[in-house]
Design a protein around this motif. Structure first.
Motif, PDB file in Angstrom:
ATOM      1  N   GLU A   1     -59.933  46.293  84.810  1.00  0.00           N
ATOM      2  CA  GLU A   1     -59.699  47.489  83.572  1.00  0.00           C
ATOM      3  C   GLU A   1     -58.997  48.804  83.349  1.00  0.00           C
ATOM      4  O   GLU A   1     -59.675  49.815  84.368  1.00  0.00           O
ATOM      5  CB  GLU A   1     -60.082  46.918  82.726  1.00  0.00           C
ATOM      6  CG  GLU A   1     -59.322  45.661  81.932  1.00  0.00           C
ATOM      7  CD  GLU A   1     -60.959  45.398  80.934  1.00  0.00           C
ATOM      8  OE1 GLU A   1     -61.698  46.161  80.355  1.00  0.00           O
ATOM      9  OE2 GLU A   1     -61.670  44.063  80.921  1.00  0.00           O
TER      10      GLU A   1
ATOM     11  N   ALA B   1     -60.281  38.416  85.597  1.00  0.00           N
ATOM     12  CA  ALA B   1     -59.088  39.866  84.721  1.00  0.00           C
ATOM     13  C   ALA B   1     -57.496  39.379  85.518  1.00  0.00           C
ATOM     14  O   ALA B   1     -56.894  38.744  84.650  1.00  0.00           O
ATOM     15  CB  ALA B   1     -59.678  40.994  85.240  1.00  0.00           C
TER      16      ALA B   1
ATOM     17  N   ASP C   1     -54.931  45.001  84.499  1.00  0.00           N
ATOM     18  CA  ASP C   1     -54.049  44.607  83.413  1.00  0.00           C
ATOM     19  C   ASP C   1     -53.105  45.333  83.066  1.00  0.00           C
ATOM     20  O   ASP C   1     -51.530  45.324  82.701  1.00  0.00           O
ATOM     21  CB  ASP C   1     -54.958  44.357  82.058  1.00  0.00           C
ATOM     22  CG  ASP C   1     -55.529  46.452  82.366  1.00  0.00           C
ATOM     23  OD1 ASP C   1     -55.760  46.750  83.275  1.00  0.00           O
ATOM     24  OD2 ASP C   1     -55.790  46.801  81.481  1.00  0.00           O
ATOM     25  N   THR C   2     -51.894  46.203  84.133  1.00  0.00           N
ATOM     26  CA  THR C   2     -51.328  46.988  84.573  1.00  0.00           C
ATOM     27  C   THR C   2     -50.433  46.867  85.793  1.00  0.00           C
ATOM     28  O   THR C   2     -49.146  46.401  85.289  1.00  0.00           O
ATOM     29  CB  THR C   2     -51.548  49.111  84.420  1.00  0.00           C
ATOM     30  OG1 THR C   2     -52.789  49.211  85.355  1.00  0.00           O
ATOM     31  CG2 THR C   2     -52.069  49.249  83.047  1.00  0.00           C
TER      32      THR C   2
ATOM     33  N   SER D   1     -51.898  35.336  80.155  1.00  0.00           N
ATOM     34  CA  SER D   1     -51.358  36.561  78.723  1.00  0.00           C
ATOM     35  C   SER D   1     -49.662  36.218  78.776  1.00  0.00           C
ATOM     36  O   SER D   1     -48.473  36.616  78.123  1.00  0.00           O
ATOM     37  CB  SER D   1     -51.080  38.218  78.848  1.00  0.00           C
ATOM     38  OG  SER D   1     -50.846  38.449  79.651  1.00  0.00           O
TER      39      SER D   1
ATOM     40  N   VAL E   1     -54.555  38.159  82.694  1.00  0.00           N
ATOM     41  CA  VAL E   1     -53.527  39.038  82.173  1.00  0.00           C
ATOM     42  C   VAL E   1     -51.827  38.094  82.863  1.00  0.00           C
ATOM     43  O   VAL E   1     -51.048  37.319  81.753  1.00  0.00           O
ATOM     44  CB  VAL E   1     -53.489  40.328  83.606  1.00  0.00           C
ATOM     45  CG1 VAL E   1     -51.597  40.259  83.181  1.00  0.00           C
ATOM     46  CG2 VAL E   1     -54.423  41.319  83.249  1.00  0.00           C
TER      47      VAL E   1
END
Lengths: 291, 168
Positions: free
Chosen positions: B55, B122, B72-73, B129, B126
């Motif tokens: 994250e 993680a 997440d990016t 999503s 992501v």
């Protein structure tokens, strides 16, 4: 423990390790003194024309993106810091080891340098979070030298990789350094220690190199530093900078928590900071011709 | 990232995509990091991001210079880049093929160093999503992985010292 390895060929290889210049040893020892200041480093560096030239080259290299040219050794040393000056001196002195092709580990030329530099930076970052308990310059130097023994041991591990990996997977050996001891009689930490013993370096650095895979065996007062290098080594492996088949096949000693307090977030930030500092330093300390 | 003989070499936090059939994407020695490989067969495009941490909240300042550091990016940045090459992420991720590699760990009884496992979780979160999920993965274990993606075939080759190369 007698300081001898029951293998004449390894002992002969260790005995061929060249001494380091007196100036380099002096630099390491100056940085080991907790009361040292940058002026002490400048004083030593000034007496070494080649090092002075190298320092000025590095401080003005593109990697640091400076807008003005630095033309005095005093200013250059204050901008680079003691750790990098020592790193430059050692990189030159031990270049033949750092660039060794680690075929016995399945590694390549300069893998040792890349891994040692990452470990040096990680050990320093950990030391910086120790509230003064660990000298960060010393942690950097110890990290840089910690795996030097692999440059010699690699030749004696030819053709062993697959067997070692299978034995670790089956639980026969706890980790790669244990396998080295079983196969050759010693691990790379001990060989590295014997290699640098004649260099007149501080005892803390000798212990860190010798015990970086078994930090609890170090002298009690030196353990914080040795654990910093132990963790720095693992962080370097995690970030992708290993030396071959042994990468990630090393055990973490959870006792580090007695000496070093780091949260999960601290580890994460150190991982990124190491990567960024590594990318600046990798090409400036010496030209390795590759990534 | 640098390009060498038509091989785009991705360092930690780098991401890249290509639709040139003679190119390759490569990342060396993944330890706890995870390579997220996204293929878009319709346009013969492949992309990869080398994620280091789960994250971005741990260090928001680094997102701008290196969005690829974080799951997440990094994944949104890669998808955005692939969109500029005409890769549309259809409904429920239709049209994209995702594979994962990396996320190894050192031998750690307390698991505090198991950033690899947290990275894999993680990354999946992501991906979900976006309606995406990996159809293949080679993650975990105690060894490093080098990943090569050949653009012409979409073939993904993994290698690790002391092991024979294998495919994903």
């Amino acid at each position: 423990m007698t300081e001898h390895i029951d293998n004449e060929k390894i002992m002969a290889a260790i005995e061929k390790t060249p001494l380091i210049p007196a100036n380099t040893a002096q630099l390491v020892n100056v940085c080991n003194d907790p009361m040292h200041c940058l002026r002490d480093i400048v004083h030593v560096a000034k007496h070494d024309a080649a090092l002075t030239a190298n320092i000025l080259r590095v401080v003005n290299s593109a990697a640091f993106s400076r807008s003005i040219t630095i033309d005095t050794i005093d200013r250059a040393v204050s901008l680079l810091g003691g750790d990098i000056i020592v790193g430059m001196a050692l990189a030159e002195t031990a270049e033949t080891f750092f660039k060794k092709d680690l075929t016995g580990y399945g590694g390549h030329q300069y893998d040792l340098w890349r891994h040692d530099l990452r470990t040096a930076i990680a050990s320093k970052k950990i030391a910086e979070k120790s509230a003064g308990k660990i000298n960060a310059d010393v942690a950097f130097t110890a990290g840089l030298l910690h795996d030097l023994g692999k440059a010699i041991l690699s030749d004696f591990l030819q053709g062993t990789m697959e067997k070692i990996l299978a034995a670790i997977d089956s639980g026969q050996y706890a980790d790669y350094p244990t396998a080295e001891k079983e196969i050759v009689g010693v691990d790379h930490g001990y060989i590295g220690y014997l290699m640098i013993k004649k260099w007149n370096l501080p005892e803390s650095i000798l212990d860190a190199v010798r015990y970086h895979h078994e930090p609890a065996a170090a002298q009690p007062e030196l353990r914080p530093l040795v654990y910093a290098v132990h963790l720095g080594d693992l962080i370097a492996m995690m970030s992708g900078g290993g030396t071959g088949a042994d990468s990630m096949h090393c055990a973490l000693d959870p006792e580090y928590k007695k000496y070093i307090h780091l949260s999960e977030d601290d580890f994460s930030i150190i991982l990124l900071d190491v990567e960024e500092e590594y990318n600046i330093l990798k090409s400036t300390l010496f030209d390795q011709g590759d990534s | 990232m640098k390009t060498q003989n038509k091989i785009k070499i991705l360092g930690v936090g780098d991401f890249a995509a290509s639709n040139s059939s003679d190119e390759m994407l490569k990342t060396f020695g993944l330890g706890s990091c995870v390579a997220v490989i996204i293929l878009h067969p319709a346009t013969k495009t492949a992309g990869m991001v080398h994620v280091a941490l789960p994250e971005s909240t741990v260090s928001p300042a680094k997102v701008k210079s290196h969005p690829g550091y974080f799951a997440d990016t990094g994944i949104p940045a890669l998808l955005q880049l692939m969109a500029t090459l005409g890769c549309k992420n259809g409904e429920k991720g239709k049209g994209m093929v995702v594979k994962l590699a990396g996320g190894a760990k050192v031998l750690d009884p307390d698991n505090i160093f198991n950033i690899g496992k947290r990275n894999v979780l993680a990354v999946k979160k992501v991906l979900w999503s976006y309606g995406l999920g990996p159809i293949a993965e080679d993650v975990g274990g105690n060894f490093s992985r080098t990943v090569t993606v050949a653009m012409d075939t979409g073939k993904i080759t993994l290698s690790s010292p002391g092991k024979k190369d294998w495919h994903l």
